[in-house]
Motif scaffolding. Structure first.
Motif, PDB file in Angstrom:
ATOM      1  N   GLU A 156       0.751  -1.142  -0.151  1.00 41.43           N
ATOM      2  CA  GLU A 156      -0.068  -0.116   0.022  1.00 41.43           C
ATOM      3  C   GLU A 156       0.944   1.325  -0.144  1.00 41.43           C
ATOM      4  N   GLY A 157       0.390   2.338  -0.501  1.00 40.32           N
ATOM      5  CA  GLY A 157       1.022   3.642  -0.325  1.00 40.32           C
ATOM      6  C   GLY A 157      -0.096   4.731  -0.835  1.00 40.32           C
ATOM      7  N   GLY A 158       0.387   6.074  -0.286  1.00 42.05           N
ATOM      8  CA  GLY A 158      -0.188   7.134  -0.147  1.00 42.05           C
ATOM      9  C   GLY A 158       0.356   8.304   0.618  1.00 42.05           C
ATOM     10  N   PRO A 159      -0.311   9.463   0.363  1.00 45.82           N
ATOM     11  CA  PRO A 159       0.298  10.888   0.806  1.00 45.82           C
ATOM     12  C   PRO A 159      -0.077  10.908   2.454  1.00 45.82           C
ATOM     13  N   GLY A 160       0.689  11.649   3.118  1.00 46.80           N
ATOM     14  CA  GLY A 160       0.426  11.805   4.502  1.00 46.80           C
ATOM     15  C   GLY A 160       0.991  13.298   5.073  1.00 46.80           C
ATOM     16  N   TYR A 161       0.915  13.251   6.319  1.00 45.22           N
ATOM     17  CA  TYR A 161       1.355  14.694   7.025  1.00 45.22           C
ATOM     18  C   TYR A 161       1.906  14.263   8.270  1.00 45.22           C
ATOM     19  N   ARG A 162       2.929  14.688   8.760  1.00 42.26           N
ATOM     20  CA  ARG A 162       3.619  14.296  10.078  1.00 42.26           C
ATOM     21  C   ARG A 162       4.103  15.638  11.012  1.00 42.26           C
ATOM     22  N   THR A 163       3.565  15.499  12.114  1.00 40.66           N
ATOM     23  CA  THR A 163       4.275  16.602  13.049  1.00 40.66           C
ATOM     24  C   THR A 163       5.108  15.856  14.103  1.00 40.66           C
ATOM     25  N   ASN A 164       6.012  16.732  14.859  1.00 44.20           N
ATOM     26  CA  ASN A 164       6.854  16.035  15.811  1.00 44.20           C
ATOM     27  C   ASN A 164       7.406  17.219  16.780  1.00 44.20           C
ATOM     28  N   ASP A 165       7.275  16.978  17.891  1.00 45.24           N
ATOM     29  CA  ASP A 165       7.660  18.212  18.869  1.00 45.24           C
ATOM     30  C   ASP A 165       9.064  17.961  19.359  1.00 45.24           C
ATOM     31  N   ALA A 166       9.823  17.107  18.659  1.00 45.76           N
ATOM     32  CA  ALA A 166      11.240  16.982  19.153  1.00 45.76           C
ATOM     33  C   ALA A 166      12.058  18.212  18.656  1.00 45.76           C
ATOM     34  N   LYS A 167      13.219  18.674  19.134  1.00 46.20           N
ATOM     35  CA  LYS A 167      13.908  19.765  18.885  1.00 46.20           C
ATOM     36  C   LYS A 167      14.334  19.695  17.479  1.00 46.20           C
ATOM     37  N   ASP A 168      14.439  21.009  16.648  1.00 44.83           N
ATOM     38  CA  ASP A 168      14.748  21.009  15.457  1.00 44.83           C
ATOM     39  C   ASP A 168      14.011  20.176  14.358  1.00 44.83           C
ATOM     40  N   LYS A 169      12.649  19.839  14.759  1.00 47.28           N
ATOM     41  CA  LYS A 169      11.820  19.068  13.750  1.00 47.28           C
ATOM     42  C   LYS A 169      10.749  19.751  13.327  1.00 47.28           C
ATOM     43  N   ASN A 170      10.672  19.751  12.011  1.00 45.55           N
ATOM     44  CA  ASN A 170       9.443  20.589  11.571  1.00 45.55           C
ATOM     45  C   ASN A 170       8.220  19.711  10.958  1.00 45.55           C
ATOM     46  N   ASP A 171       7.059  20.100  10.975  1.00 46.74           N
ATOM     47  CA  ASP A 171       6.070  19.367  10.636  1.00 46.74           C
ATOM     48  C   ASP A 171       6.073  19.089   8.864  1.00 46.74           C
ATOM     49  N   GLU A 172       5.926  18.293   8.352  1.00 44.90           N
ATOM     50  CA  GLU A 172       6.020  18.085   7.075  1.00 44.90           C
ATOM     51  C   GLU A 172       5.113  17.109   6.193  1.00 44.90           C
ATOM     52  N   MET A 173       4.959  17.278   4.927  1.00 42.16           N
ATOM     53  CA  MET A 173       4.093  16.193   4.211  1.00 42.16           C
ATOM     54  C   MET A 173       5.152  14.953   3.834  1.00 42.16           C
ATOM     55  N   ILE A 174       4.527  13.943   3.858  1.00 42.16           N
ATOM     56  CA  ILE A 174       5.194  12.545   3.679  1.00 42.16           C
ATOM     57  C   ILE A 174       4.509  11.627   2.547  1.00 42.16           C
ATOM     58  N   ALA A 175       5.116  10.750   2.355  1.00 44.22           N
ATOM     59  CA  ALA A 175       4.707   9.759   1.364  1.00 44.22           C
ATOM     60  C   ALA A 175       4.768   8.457   2.333  1.00 44.22           C
ATOM     61  N   ARG A 176       3.895   7.495   2.399  1.00 43.59           N
ATOM     62  CA  ARG A 176       3.686   6.331   3.163  1.00 43.59           C
ATOM     63  C   ARG A 176       3.709   5.122   2.259  1.00 43.59           C
ATOM     64  N   VAL A 177       4.515   4.208   2.181  1.00 42.14           N
ATOM     65  CA  VAL A 177       4.505   2.872   1.552  1.00 42.14           C
ATOM     66  C   VAL A 177       4.728   1.990   2.763  1.00 42.14           C
ATOM     67  N   ALA A 178       4.190   0.802   2.417  1.00 40.55           N
ATOM     68  CA  ALA A 178       4.160  -0.224   3.383  1.00 40.55           C
ATOM     69  C   ALA A 178       3.895  -1.755   2.853  1.00 40.55           C
ATOM     70  N   GLY A 179       4.356  -2.750   3.670  1.00 44.97           N
ATOM     71  CA  GLY A 179       4.020  -4.019   2.994  1.00 44.97           C
ATOM     72  C   GLY A 179       3.701  -5.058   4.189  1.00 44.97           C
ATOM     73  N   ASN A 180       2.868  -5.952   4.034  1.00 47.54           N
ATOM     74  CA  ASN A 180       2.670  -6.916   5.074  1.00 47.54           C
ATOM     75  C   ASN A 180       2.369  -8.248   4.681  1.00 47.54           C
ATOM     76  N   TYR A 181       3.522  -9.234   4.943  1.00 49.99           N
ATOM     77  CA  TYR A 181       3.517 -10.314   4.580  1.00 49.99           C
ATOM     78  C   TYR A 181       3.309 -11.330   5.665  1.00 49.99           C
ATOM     79  N   SER A 182       2.461 -12.463   5.383  1.00 45.53           N
ATOM     80  CA  SER A 182       2.240 -13.529   6.519  1.00 45.53           C
ATOM     81  C   SER A 182       2.133 -15.116   5.892  1.00 45.53           C
TER      82      SER A 182
END
Length: 255
Positions: free
Chosen positions: A152-178
């Motif tokens: 699977e894959g698609g766009p997203g958005y991430r926020t992070n309160d850690a030092k020197d980290k900015n909020d940013e747009m992301i692309a998420r890709v993932a796989g699940n094997y069983s």
């Protein structure tokens, strides 16, 4: 308080919008009505270790992974905690919660749209009150009687309160094997990557589960988290390692 608020949001959003659901093709032999009657299914995982004497160490890991079946949707809720203390000094403290939903469409039985929210708080790897929202498309690309692979894959958005980290747009890709190795053992591999301009966060979990008796099983897992640009530690102003690994042996109760 931020963690409790974010974790509560996982459930509020999931129940408020039936789009939060998780397709479990392992249940394909059940009809939609039977899945609805079943309601909830999942597992509770727990591992604990303590040593005393010259060295005092406490380590524990817990995980709750629950599927909630609705008409046309299947919700999935995950809550994880990891903690380690050596001689009264905390070495690891991590909290993670997520809700993901997959909507399977009648005209494309092996395809689905996903909606996902996750929260992570781990000051030791620079993910402090990190919130991620993503949507996208997924497909089952492999399926046999004993194994399956979802991508699977698609766009997203991430926020992070850690030092020197900015909020940013992301692309998420993932796989699940069983892979059902036998009637009493299973191999699973989950891999995801959240790709942002400032930081790429990749997670991998490799696990083998072996049944002990009834619904009780033993699970051995190896987890890797890699960041291309980890934050700077606020206490000692030293750059964090790009890769964190975790090896765990836990008891798993399924219901």
């Amino acid at each position: 308080m931020k963690f409790l608020t974010a974790f509560a949001l996982v459930f509020v959003v999931s129940f408020a919008a039936p789009a939060f659901a998780d397709i479990d093709w392992d249940e394909k032999e059940l009809t939609e009505e039977e899945l609805i009657k079943r309601g909830f299914a999942g597992g509770v995982e727990l591992g604990f270790n303590m040593t005393t004497g010259n060295t005092e160490t406490t380590t524990y890991r817990s995980k709750i992974d629950v599927d909630h079946f609705l008409i046309g949707w299947r919700n999935n809720y995950v809550f994880e905690t990891d903690y380690k203390e050596d001689d009264d000094e905390v070495k690891e403290e991590r909290y993670f919660a997520s809700a993901q939903g997959n909507r399977q469409w009648a005209f494309a039985i092996n395809s689905y749209t996903f909606y996902r929210y996750s929260y992570e708080n781990d000051r030791f790897n620079g993910m402090e009150d990190a919130n991620t929202i993503s949507v996208g498309y997924g497909q089952r690309v492999l399926e046999t009687d004993s194994m399956f692979l979802d991508l699977e894959g698609g766009p997203g958005y991430r926020t992070n309160d850690a030092k020197d980290k900015n909020d940013e747009m992301i692309a998420r890709v993932a796989g699940n094997y069983s892979w059902d190795i036998s009637e009493t053992s299973k191999f699973t591999q989950r891999l995801s990557s959240e790709i942002g301009e400032d930081n790429v966060v990749t997670r991998s979990e490799t696990a083998i589960t072996a049944s002990i008796i009834g619904s009780l099983a033993m699970k051995a897992s190896f987890t890797v988290t890699h960041q291309t640009a980890p934050t700077v530690d606020e206490e000692d102003d030293e750059e964090l390692s790009k890769t964190d690994t975790r090896t765990a042996v836990t008891l798993l109760y399924s219901f």
